[in-house]
Design an enzyme around this catalytic site. Structure first.
Site, mmCIF file in Angstrom:
data_model
loop_
_atom_site.group_PDB
_atom_site.id
_atom_site.type_symbol
_atom_site.label_atom_id
_atom_site.label_comp_id
_atom_site.label_asym_id
_atom_site.label_seq_id
_atom_site.Cartn_x
_atom_site.Cartn_y
_atom_site.Cartn_z
ATOM 1 N N ASP A 164 62.174 44.997 69.562
ATOM 2 C CA ASP A 164 62.358 45.855 70.740
ATOM 3 C C ASP A 164 61.037 46.192 71.416
ATOM 4 O O ASP A 164 60.972 47.128 72.205
ATOM 5 C CB ASP A 164 63.097 47.141 70.343
ATOM 6 C CG ASP A 164 62.311 47.969 69.332
ATOM 7 O OD1 ASP A 164 61.391 47.429 68.692
ATOM 8 O OD2 ASP A 164 62.624 49.170 69.186
ATOM 9 N N ASP B 27 57.472 50.064 73.372
ATOM 10 C CA ASP B 27 58.661 50.048 72.520
ATOM 11 C C ASP B 27 59.810 50.552 73.393
ATOM 12 O O ASP B 27 59.786 51.689 73.863
ATOM 13 C CB ASP B 27 58.437 50.971 71.320
ATOM 14 C CG ASP B 27 59.688 51.119 70.461
ATOM 15 O OD1 ASP B 27 60.808 51.140 71.007
ATOM 16 O OD2 ASP B 27 59.552 51.235 69.241
ATOM 17 N N LYS C 211 55.965 58.452 61.532
ATOM 18 C CA LYS C 211 56.460 59.566 62.356
ATOM 19 C C LYS C 211 56.057 60.954 61.843
ATOM 20 O O LYS C 211 56.903 61.781 61.509
ATOM 21 C CB LYS C 211 57.976 59.457 62.513
ATOM 22 C CG LYS C 211 58.384 58.091 63.077
ATOM 23 C CD LYS C 211 59.809 58.006 63.557
ATOM 24 C CE LYS C 211 60.056 56.679 64.234
ATOM 25 N NZ LYS C 211 60.692 55.653 63.455
HETATM 26 N N1 GDD Z 1 67.468 43.210 60.383
HETATM 27 C C1 GDD Z 1 67.264 44.530 60.436
HETATM 28 N N2 GDD Z 1 67.853 45.320 59.498
HETATM 29 N N3 GDD Z 1 66.497 45.023 61.422
HETATM 30 C C2 GDD Z 1 66.310 46.365 61.458
HETATM 31 C C3 GDD Z 1 66.876 47.245 60.520
HETATM 32 C C4 GDD Z 1 67.703 46.690 59.477
HETATM 33 O O1 GDD Z 1 68.277 47.370 58.603
HETATM 34 N N4 GDD Z 1 66.506 48.515 60.845
HETATM 35 C C5 GDD Z 1 65.728 48.403 61.948
HETATM 36 N N5 GDD Z 1 65.607 47.107 62.332
HETATM 37 C C6 GDD Z 1 64.834 46.549 63.466
HETATM 38 C C7 GDD Z 1 65.167 47.164 64.811
HETATM 39 O O2 GDD Z 1 66.173 46.396 65.475
HETATM 40 C C8 GDD Z 1 63.832 47.075 65.557
HETATM 41 O O3 GDD Z 1 63.642 45.835 66.205
HETATM 42 C C9 GDD Z 1 62.806 47.188 64.441
HETATM 43 O O4 GDD Z 1 63.492 46.885 63.220
HETATM 44 C C10 GDD Z 1 62.184 48.596 64.345
HETATM 45 O O5 GDD Z 1 63.217 49.560 64.285
HETATM 46 P P1 GDD Z 1 63.278 50.773 65.321
HETATM 47 O O6 GDD Z 1 64.506 51.542 65.025
HETATM 48 O O7 GDD Z 1 63.052 50.290 66.700
HETATM 49 O O8 GDD Z 1 62.044 51.621 64.801
HETATM 50 P P2 GDD Z 1 61.122 52.637 65.624
HETATM 51 O O9 GDD Z 1 60.893 52.182 67.009
HETATM 52 O O10 GDD Z 1 61.639 54.021 65.432
HETATM 53 O O11 GDD Z 1 59.742 52.547 64.788
HETATM 54 C C11 GDD Z 1 59.205 51.294 64.439
HETATM 55 O O12 GDD Z 1 58.528 50.695 65.532
HETATM 56 C C12 GDD Z 1 57.348 51.418 66.009
HETATM 57 C C13 GDD Z 1 56.687 50.572 67.079
HETATM 58 O O13 GDD Z 1 57.562 50.173 68.025
HETATM 59 C C14 GDD Z 1 58.249 51.498 63.245
HETATM 60 O O14 GDD Z 1 57.874 50.225 62.781
HETATM 61 C C15 GDD Z 1 57.036 52.313 63.668
HETATM 62 O O15 GDD Z 1 56.106 52.389 62.586
HETATM 63 C C16 GDD Z 1 56.348 51.641 64.859
HETATM 64 O O16 GDD Z 1 55.254 52.430 65.303
HETATM 65 MG MG MG Z 2 61.619 50.686 68.208
#
Ligand code: GDD
Ligand code: MG
Length: 338
Positions: free
Chosen positions: A105, A215, A156
């Protein structure tokens, strides 16, 4: 490896029907924008780590090519969280050499070649790309030594407790040895389990980078991505035909009396007389009735906004919802359920 199995909670109700990375930016599903950028950087093969609504990806790209990259689909039997997903997809794709992992994403033009070189030069087990943000509390916060060794990984933290404003940008280089240390079954988080362990061991590195980065996981960020594409802040050759800061699919009808500013009208939409659209996105099949005003909002597939309504920052209207004429909506509004 692209992680695309999250359930997209913050983009509900849109993500009840459409997985986050299949939501379009200027008519192009986000996953295609991500893969196209990878293709430009010379990536030829990828595995998609899928879990939530996987068929939508597989059916949209039956040839197995997305944005010029050959993909295979690893579908998790249950949500395994980020490290669990990496473990599962790596086994599925039989990965046994240095590999890249991306949060699907994120829109970025990070220089991947530079990241891989940094990883090799430091003899790291894993390397994270970093990006500086004003508010790190939504992200993984990553303090490092001056030479880039990660001291800690804090997912976070409360805003006033973040040790730095450099955050995990969601692009990683991994040695296959990292896979051996992920617990063999169940949910494991790369942010809460694997990275803190590697940091404690001193084998995790991170490289700051100041290229474009976003993001897209919240309504505000999804709108920002669209506006950034419209205004050319992020250039992608898949994006064409932006006129006066707006993109209107040729199958849609916009009344000449309507005013459009920094907005996206996807296919098969109807925008009637005297409508005002500003910093907004209409997904396919939307109807905006006469004299309605829509600002800083996302209108889901086939929704109808009644005449003389006024929608302000930030409304997310779910698929097929009908907003009554003369409605006044603003704040963090979500309309529509499963
Ligand atoms: N296959 C799979 N299975 N993918 C997953 C799962 C799962 O169980 N859970 C989450 N994802 C994928 C989401 O689709 C996304 O592309 C990515 O992993 C990160 O999940 P998000 O839900 O978007 O996390 P976030 O935005 O709150 O935080 C993450 O991204 C930030 C940067 O964009 C973390 O990695 C943070 O540390 C980071 O700063
Ligand atoms: Mg994200």
């Amino acid at each position: 490896m692209i992680l695309v199995g999250g359930i997209g909670t913050r983009l509900r109700p849109l993500t009840y029907e459409t997985p986050k990375q299949m939501l379009p930016i200027l008519g192009v599903p986000m996953i295609e924008c991500v893969m196209d950028t990878l293709c430009q950087h010379g990536i030829t093969d990828a595995v998609l780590a899928l879990g939530y609504l996987p068929d939508q990806f597989i059916e949209a790209y039956p040839s197995g090519v997305i944005g010029g990259v050959n993909v295979t689909y690893a579908v998790e039997p249950e949500p395994l969280d980020t490290s669990g997903a990496i473990r599962f997809a790596a086994k599925f794709a039989e990965i046994d050499e240095t590999f890249l992992v991306l949060n699907g994403d994120v829109i970025t033009d990070l220089d991947i070649t530079k990241l891989i070189k940094f990883h090799r030069d430091h003899g790291a087990q894993a390397t994270i790309a970093l990006h500086a943000v004003d508010d790190p509390s939504r992200f993984g916060v990553v303090p490092t030594t001056p030479d880039g060794r990660v001291i800690a990984f804090v997912e976070k933290p409360p805003r006033d407790e973040a040790p730095t404003n450099l955050i995990n940008a969601g692009t990683y280089v991994f040695e296959p040895s990292v896979l051996d240390r992920i617990a063999p079954t169940g949910r494991v988080s790369v942010e809460r389990d694997t990275f803190p362990e590697l940091a404690a061991e001193g084998t995790l590195y991170a490289m700051p980078d100041d290229s474009y980065w976003l993001d897209t996981g919240t309504p505000q960020a999804f709108l920002q991505a669209n506006v950034d594409f419209l205004l050319g802040r992020f250039r992608n050759h898949l994006v064409k035909d932006v006129v006066d800061g707006c993109w209107i699919h040729p199958s849609s009808t916009v009344d000449p009396s309507a005013t459009l500013i920094n907005s996206v009208v996807d296919r098969n939409c109807v925008v009637k007389a005297n409508v005002v659209l500003e910093d907004s996105v209409l997904l396919p099949g939307v109807v905006i009735q006469n004299d309605a005003q829509v600002r800083f909002s996302i209108i889901g597939h086939h929704a109808v906004i009644g005449a003389f309504s006024n929608l302000g920052a930030t409304c997310v209207v779910g698929a097929s919802v009908h907003v009554e004429a003369h409605s006044q909506l603003s704040g963090d509004v979500r309309l529509g359920g499963v």
